[in-house]
Write an enzyme that holds these catalytic residues in place. Structure first.
Site, mmCIF file in Angstrom:
data_model
loop_
_atom_site.group_PDB
_atom_site.id
_atom_site.type_symbol
_atom_site.label_atom_id
_atom_site.label_comp_id
_atom_site.label_asym_id
_atom_site.label_seq_id
_atom_site.Cartn_x
_atom_site.Cartn_y
_atom_site.Cartn_z
ATOM 1 N N GLU A 1 0.813 -1.229 0.000
ATOM 2 C CA GLU A 1 0.000 0.000 0.000
ATOM 3 C C GLU A 1 0.840 1.270 0.000
ATOM 4 O O GLU A 1 0.538 2.219 0.711
ATOM 5 C CB GLU A 1 -0.945 -0.031 1.219
ATOM 6 C CG GLU A 1 -1.911 -1.220 1.141
ATOM 7 C CD GLU A 1 -2.860 -1.320 2.319
ATOM 8 O OE1 GLU A 1 -4.053 -1.555 2.086
ATOM 9 O OE2 GLU A 1 -2.402 -1.152 3.457
HETATM 10 N N1 IFG Z 1 -4.226 -4.348 4.648
HETATM 11 C C1 IFG Z 1 -2.987 -3.738 5.176
HETATM 12 C C2 IFG Z 1 -2.752 -3.921 6.668
HETATM 13 C C3 IFG Z 1 -4.044 -3.872 7.473
HETATM 14 C C4 IFG Z 1 -5.012 -4.889 6.906
HETATM 15 C C5 IFG Z 1 -6.220 -5.034 7.813
HETATM 16 C C6 IFG Z 1 -1.778 -5.707 4.376
HETATM 17 C C7 IFG Z 1 -0.509 -6.286 3.813
HETATM 18 C C8 IFG Z 1 -5.386 -4.472 5.509
HETATM 19 N N2 IFG Z 1 -1.838 -4.355 4.480
HETATM 20 O O1 IFG Z 1 -2.665 -6.455 4.729
HETATM 21 O O2 IFG Z 1 -1.876 -2.871 7.119
HETATM 22 O O3 IFG Z 1 -4.577 -2.573 7.455
HETATM 23 O O4 IFG Z 1 -7.019 -6.132 7.434
#
Ligand code: IFG
Length: 537
Positions: free
Chosen positions: A343
């Site tokens: 992200e």
């Molecule tokens: N995605 C984000 C996490 C967290 C997660 C919560 C990943 C690799 C959603 N990144 O999962 O930081 O916010 O379910």
């Protein structure tokens, strides 16, 4: 709202009453309802072993004067012997001396005579009328055999205080070893800080299911959780917040070593993650120079993602990363260093690739192997020898991952709609999130890591991992509720042969874990998909 059985079960007083009745009344219950007081069938172990040959006419009952014998001259075997004795002494009340004199009556842990097929993590367990013998080629193998023996003993063996026996194990032979070498659990200690004791207890519990890696997500927008001597403000200032504005916290290096040592004694390897270049607001708030405009960011206690980025064009940012990774690597006996990479929406793609092409060699220079969320498979990022992509997508194909595998990467499977333990079970689940959909225990079980992604053959799959993110989870009870029973499901996918995959059989074995979790005080989700054994003594 009238408390539903599950909710009632989850309230601590009701649960304590229930457990007290369970433990105190077990004798009566057994007499009146004929509840299973016989020892567990050998095949009831979770993860299910590779091969089980019961000996119908044999069983072994641990006597009060039992001795734990370990391979003569092996400190490693003696350590596992001490661990086993430590497990059994509280509930049995037995002395259980550990003697380094090789095979004997009682329980023997040996490093000779194991079939080569068991490899570095497997074992052979033999139960006869006279003795229990676990043979392996390593301490880890003996440890995994001990977890199987633990599950063959009645659930009350988990009692923290002495309870009556008998301590009987069904006879037979188990030969067992894992399908995948890497079976992990992740704790996000950044969104909500978790005390050392909470992390240690989680390690104790994942070890029961032969999980052998603990990934700690140590930094994010909302908090920095590990002391870094060369950048003291990261923990001192960046560690003072968390989601919702609570006091946060951080691990000193001594506390982090305490976690690493506790894990090592259970053959669990710690995988530290410093998420880069996104998910970095805590660092950007701690050191102004990490920002492109030279202005420190305000602390962030919300739950948005993707808004932060280190200023990847500044040389001092690369020096910062090198210094931080160097200190974290020095604290890490394990082979892996996780650099995040997810992200990074506030980092232009070309800069992301250039940054990662600087950072990956930094990790290699510390002697560690790169792990990253699968976005590091971005074509502009060069393959780094041995690197591992952690897949967290929700689809059955991802060209970026397949392409990175074609260039030599291996994959740890953590599909969010299967293995993310912060996903709600159903609309009634109180803690957790639902962006990847509801994940009941059958969703966590009904997939195959070896064929989940197109273009990623089983030979490129290093293993599985179940992440538990903590934006919407903050207490130990919530962690237990979200991890159990789904974590054992992921553990089974990582350990047991693909050919044993069968929901009905797994659900039966999972149901038999309920009484054990009750005695352990684990506040698990009584999934309606499973018929939970109520008693079991
Ligand atoms: N995605 C984000 C996490 C967290 C997660 C919560 C990943 C690799 C959603 N990144 O999962 O930081 O916010 O379910």
């Amino acid at each position: 709202m009238a408390p539903t059985p599950a909710r009632l079960w989850r309230s601590r007083p009701a649960r304590l009453t229930a457990v007290a009745a369970l433990v105190l009344g077990a004798g009566v219950v057994a007499l009146t309802t004929g509840a299973r007081t016989a020892p567990a069938p050998m095949g009831e172990v979770l993860p299910v072993p590779v091969s089980v040959r019961p000996a119908a006419d044999a069983s072994y009952t641990l006597p009060p004067d039992a001795v734990v014998h370990t391979e003569a001259g092996s400190a490693e075997a003696a350590k596992v012997g001490a661990y086993l004795a430590g497990l059994l002494r509280p509930s049995t009340g037995y002395a259980l001396p550990v003697v380094q004199d090789g095979e004997g009556r009682g329980v023997s842990l040996l490093l000779t005579g194991a079939d080569p097929v068991v490899g570095s993590q497997g074992y052979r367990l033999d139960v006869t009328g006279e003795a229990v013998v676990i043979r392996a080629r390593t301490g880890a193998g003996l440890f995994n055999g001990v977890q199987t023996l633990r599950q063959l003993l009645p659930p009350k063996v988990e009692s923290p205080t002495a309870v009556p026996g008998p301590w009987t194990v069904r006879g037979g032979r188990i030969v067992d070893y894992p399908r995948f070498p890497y079976r992990g659990a992740m704790l996000d200690v950044a969104r909500h800080f978790l005390p050392v004791e909470t992390v240690k207890r989680y390690i104790d519990r994942i070890a029961l299911y032969k999980i052998n890696h603990l990934h700690l997500h140590l930094s994010d927008d909302q908090g920095w959780r590990i002391a870094v001597d060369s950048r003291p403000r990261l923990a001192a200032y960046g560690g003072r917040t968390q989601v919702g504005g609570g006091p946060g916290g951080h691990y000193t290096k001594a506390q982090y070593r305490e976690i690493v040592d506790h894990a090592a004694r259970r053959y669990v390897t710690v995988v530290p993650e410093i998420d880069l270049p996104g998910h970095t607001n805590a660092a950007l708030a701690s050191y102004a120079e990490l920002n492109c405009d030279g202005r420190a960011r305000p602390p962030y206690t919300g739950t948005d993602v993707g808004f932060s980025s280190l200023c990847t064009t500044k040389e001092e940012v690369h020096t910062f990363v090198k210094d931080v990774l160097g200190e974290v690597a020095a604290l890490t006996p394990g082979p892996y260093l996780h650099i995040g990479g997810d992200e990074a929406r506030a980092t232009p793609t070309a800069r992301y690739a250039a940054f990662m092409n600087r950072v990956q060699p930094m990790v290699a220079a510390t002697g560690k192997t790169v792990v990253g969320w699968h976005q590091i498979g971005e074509p502009g990022v060069r393959h780094q020898e041995g690197r591992v992509l952690q897949y967290w997508g929700r689809t059955g194909s991802d060209p970026l991952v397949a392409e990175a595998v074609a260039r030599g990467a291996r994959v740890v499977m953590s599909p969010a709609n299967r293995a993310y333990l912060d996903m709600k079970y159903d609309p009634e689940t109180v803690p957790g999130q639902k962006w990847a959909g509801y994940v009941e225990v059958r969703d966590a079980y009904d997939w195959d890591p070896g064929s989940h992604l197109e273009g990623v053959p089983a030979s490129a799959v290093l293993g599985v991992e179940a992440p538990l993110w903590t934006e919407a989870i903050s207490t130990e009870e919530e962690i237990e509720y979200m991890a159990f029973p789904r974590l054992p499901a992921v553990a089974e996918l990582g350990w047991s042969p693909g050919a044993t995959h069968d929901w009905a059989a797994f659900a039966r074995r999972l149901g038999a874990q309920g009484p054990r979790w009750a005695v352990m005080g684990i506040d698990f989700h009584r999934s309606p998909q499973v018929s939970w054994d109520e008693q079991g003594d």
